[in-house]
Design a protein around this motif. Structure first.
Motif, PDB file in Angstrom:
ATOM      1  N   UNK A 145       1.082  -1.141   0.153  1.00 46.64           N
ATOM      2  CA  UNK A 145      -0.027  -0.322   0.100  1.00 46.64           C
ATOM      3  C   UNK A 145       0.840   0.968   0.090  1.00 46.64           C
ATOM      4  N   UNK A 146       0.753   2.143  -0.674  1.00 50.30           N
ATOM      5  CA  UNK A 146       1.427   3.581  -0.720  1.00 50.30           C
ATOM      6  C   UNK A 146       1.073   4.420   0.018  1.00 50.30           C
ATOM      7  N   UNK A 147       1.927   4.898   0.794  1.00 54.61           N
ATOM      8  CA  UNK A 147       1.713   6.521   1.450  1.00 54.61           C
ATOM      9  C   UNK A 147       0.256   6.433   1.750  1.00 54.61           C
ATOM     10  N   UNK A 148      -0.178   6.253   3.019  1.00 59.71           N
ATOM     11  CA  UNK A 148      -1.467   6.978   3.185  1.00 59.71           C
ATOM     12  C   UNK A 148      -2.752   6.231   2.221  1.00 59.71           C
ATOM     13  N   UNK A 149      -2.471   5.297   1.158  1.00 63.07           N
ATOM     14  CA  UNK A 149      -3.534   4.792   0.574  1.00 63.07           C
ATOM     15  C   UNK A 149      -3.580   3.366   1.507  1.00 63.07           C
ATOM     16  N   UNK A 150      -5.372   2.804   1.537  1.00 68.73           N
ATOM     17  CA  UNK A 150      -5.741   1.521   1.689  1.00 68.73           C
ATOM     18  C   UNK A 150      -5.766   0.382   0.865  1.00 68.73           C
ATOM     19  N   UNK A 222      -4.470 -11.406  -5.914  1.00 69.20           N
ATOM     20  CA  UNK A 222      -5.069 -11.869  -7.039  1.00 69.20           C
ATOM     21  C   UNK A 222      -6.387 -11.433  -7.566  1.00 69.20           C
ATOM     22  N   UNK A 223      -7.359 -10.421  -6.777  1.00 78.69           N
ATOM     23  CA  UNK A 223      -8.546 -10.184  -6.827  1.00 78.69           C
ATOM     24  C   UNK A 223      -8.651  -8.342  -5.931  1.00 78.69           C
ATOM     25  N   UNK A 224      -7.843  -7.175  -6.591  1.00 80.49           N
ATOM     26  CA  UNK A 224      -7.629  -6.245  -6.283  1.00 80.49           C
ATOM     27  C   UNK A 224      -8.507  -5.528  -5.425  1.00 80.49           C
ATOM     28  N   UNK A 225      -8.472  -4.569  -5.047  1.00 80.84           N
ATOM     29  CA  UNK A 225     -10.244  -3.275  -4.968  1.00 80.84           C
ATOM     30  C   UNK A 225     -11.179  -4.335  -4.755  1.00 80.84           C
ATOM     31  N   UNK A 226     -11.500  -6.228  -3.931  1.00 81.45           N
ATOM     32  CA  UNK A 226     -12.233  -6.505  -3.119  1.00 81.45           C
ATOM     33  C   UNK A 226     -12.406  -6.149  -1.465  1.00 81.45           C
ATOM     34  N   UNK A 227     -11.155  -6.229  -1.283  1.00 75.61           N
ATOM     35  CA  UNK A 227     -11.025  -6.383   0.322  1.00 75.61           C
ATOM     36  C   UNK A 227      -9.889  -4.852   1.148  1.00 75.61           C
ATOM     37  N   UNK A 228      -8.741  -4.933   0.313  1.00 73.75           N
ATOM     38  CA  UNK A 228      -7.303  -3.391   0.881  1.00 73.75           C
ATOM     39  C   UNK A 228      -7.389  -4.163   1.751  1.00 73.75           C
ATOM     40  N   UNK A 229      -6.343  -3.455   1.899  1.00 68.19           N
ATOM     41  CA  UNK A 229      -4.744  -3.452   2.901  1.00 68.19           C
ATOM     42  C   UNK A 229      -3.304  -4.490   1.883  1.00 68.19           C
ATOM     43  N   UNK A 230      -2.431  -4.315   2.545  1.00 64.20           N
ATOM     44  CA  UNK A 230      -1.453  -4.993   2.283  1.00 64.20           C
ATOM     45  C   UNK A 230      -0.037  -4.699   3.303  1.00 64.20           C
ATOM     46  N   UNK A 231       1.129  -4.864   2.509  1.00 65.41           N
ATOM     47  CA  UNK A 231       2.228  -4.414   2.946  1.00 65.41           C
ATOM     48  C   UNK A 231       2.443  -3.348   2.847  1.00 65.41           C
ATOM     49  N   UNK A 232       3.237  -2.524   4.713  1.00 62.99           N
ATOM     50  CA  UNK A 232       3.266  -1.500   4.172  1.00 62.99           C
ATOM     51  C   UNK A 232       4.960  -0.775   3.328  1.00 62.99           C
ATOM     52  N   UNK A 233       4.989   0.509   3.589  1.00 66.93           N
ATOM     53  CA  UNK A 233       6.670   0.838   2.387  1.00 66.93           C
ATOM     54  C   UNK A 233       7.586   0.639   3.150  1.00 66.93           C
ATOM     55  N   UNK A 234       8.684   0.830   2.837  1.00 68.56           N
ATOM     56  CA  UNK A 234       9.940   1.090   4.361  1.00 68.56           C
ATOM     57  C   UNK A 234       9.555   2.378   4.801  1.00 68.56           C
ATOM     58  N   UNK A 235       8.929   3.004   6.474  1.00 67.64           N
ATOM     59  CA  UNK A 235       8.823   3.768   6.497  1.00 67.64           C
ATOM     60  C   UNK A 235       7.711   3.520   7.855  1.00 67.64           C
ATOM     61  N   UNK A 236       7.570   2.238   7.362  1.00 71.69           N
ATOM     62  CA  UNK A 236       5.796   1.738   8.787  1.00 71.69           C
ATOM     63  C   UNK A 236       4.744   2.511   7.876  1.00 71.69           C
TER      64      UNK A 236
END
Length: 363
Positions: A145-150, A222-236
């Protein structure tokens, strides 16, 4: 449990041959997985085997396809992996780039229509073994997930860089995200919690349960935009901690891979054609000065850093220190295989009528 590296190599070679890869390519694929396990990078070792085979089954990976050269110059190379494994195209590319850089001081390659390529460090280390600087990057499925994205958009987008040094080369090899998805997979397999702020849910709240995080990543991939969330970028998780810098690093990799290859960016590898892209570079440091002196200077800098004042009961490690130490230990004691992966290996062995490596006694 632990198994001998040689036994792992033989088992993997047999599996890959039976699944349609050539003998030469099977040896290479097996070696890249064993190398990861020996270095303690279990997220990219034999635990990936079942995932690889599922992609062969669904046609994502085409074992019989040959790599195609699309364009070539004395310092550049553009390859089409032709839907085969990334390792196969990367080996061909790095072999050529090393020869080119030895003649022209620098060479680079872009690979399109590729798949997972193992650890980025494996390819960068091919160059440093010849006294050269190696760089390797790849994009991946959308997990980050990019900065501030969900919702996930970026890949974990590994980056590796090597430089000649003693007592071993400098090897930086890591994702441009907080972690690779493979590390979360390993925790989920072993029912262990996530120790740090690695992943977030659709509300950008930190997830500690590895199973929940694995489900989020599978949905993102595999099914983007269905649920949201993910791994954080460096910096947390927080912009105040400069996570936009990790975001920027990941975008650089996207530009060097999917964009230069005119293939899919990470966000699109799961909604249409599955095609990862890779970027590789080799530089001859000897163009700038005597190689032995450069190697000595780099080694001296690392030694100064290792011996800086530091917290009690800790040590300062230079990138590569941990992996080379583990490599030596695991060569002697065997590589670690988690319980769930061991079960997967037995299932694969039964299906293909191949004997699974025996566990070695604890040292």
């Amino acid at each position: 449990m632990r198994i001998k590296a040689n036994d792992e190599q033989q088992f993997l070679e047999q599996v890959f041959v039976k699944r349609g890869f050539s003998t030469v390519n099977s040896q290479l694929l097996a070696e890249t997985l064993v190398d990861a396990d020996l270095r303690g990078i279990s997220s990219h070792g034999i635990q990936r085997l079942a995932w690889y085979l599922r992609m062969v089954d669904d046609g994502t990976i085409q074992p019989q396809n040959s790599v195609k050269t699309l364009k070539e110059s004395p310092t550049s190379l553009f390859l089409d992996a032709n839907q085969n494994m990334g390792q196969i195209a990367c080996f061909q590319a790095m072999t050529s780039l090393i020869q080119k850089a030895q003649k022209s001081s620098i060479a680079m390659a872009v690979i399109k229509n590729s798949n997972h390529f193992g650890t980025a460090g494996y390819w960068a280390r091919m160059a440093v073994k010849k006294g050269l600087i190696g760089i390797a990057t790849t994009n991946t499925r959308p997990l980050v997930v990019p900065t501030n994205a969900t919702e996930a958009f970026l890949g974990s987008n590994a980056f590796a860089f090597t430089f000649p040094a003693d007592p071993h080369p400098f090897v930086f090899d890591g994702a441009t995200s907080v972690v690779s998805s493979g590390k979360i997979q390993v925790l989920a397999k072993n029912k262990q919690p996530i120790p740090g702020q690695w992943a977030v849910d659709a509300d950008r709240q930190v997830v500690k349960n590895a199973d929940e995080a694995e489900d989020l990543l599978a949905t993102a991939a595999f099914t983007p935009h269905q649920k949201g969330g993910g791994v954080l970028t460096l910096g947390g998780n927080q912009e105040q901690n400069s996570n936009y810098k990790g975001f920027g690093n990941s975008l650089v990799v996207e530009l060097l891979t999917g964009i230069l290859a005119q293939g899919s960016i990470s966000a699109d590898t799961s909604v249409g054609k599955h095609d990862f892209s890779q970027f590789l570079m080799v530089i001859d440091p000897g163009f700038f000065g005597d190689l032995k002196q450069l190697q000595h200077d780099a080694s001296a800098m690392f030694q100064r850093i290792r011996h800086l004042k530091h917290l009690p009961h800790t040590e300062i490690k230079i990138p590569g220190d941990r992996e080379y130490r583990r490599y030596a230990e695991n060569q002697q004691n065997g590589v670690v295989v988690d319980e769930q992966t061991a079960k997967e290996l037995h299932q694969i062995g039964d299906q293909l009528n191949i004997s699974v490596p025996h566990a070695v006694s604890n040292s």
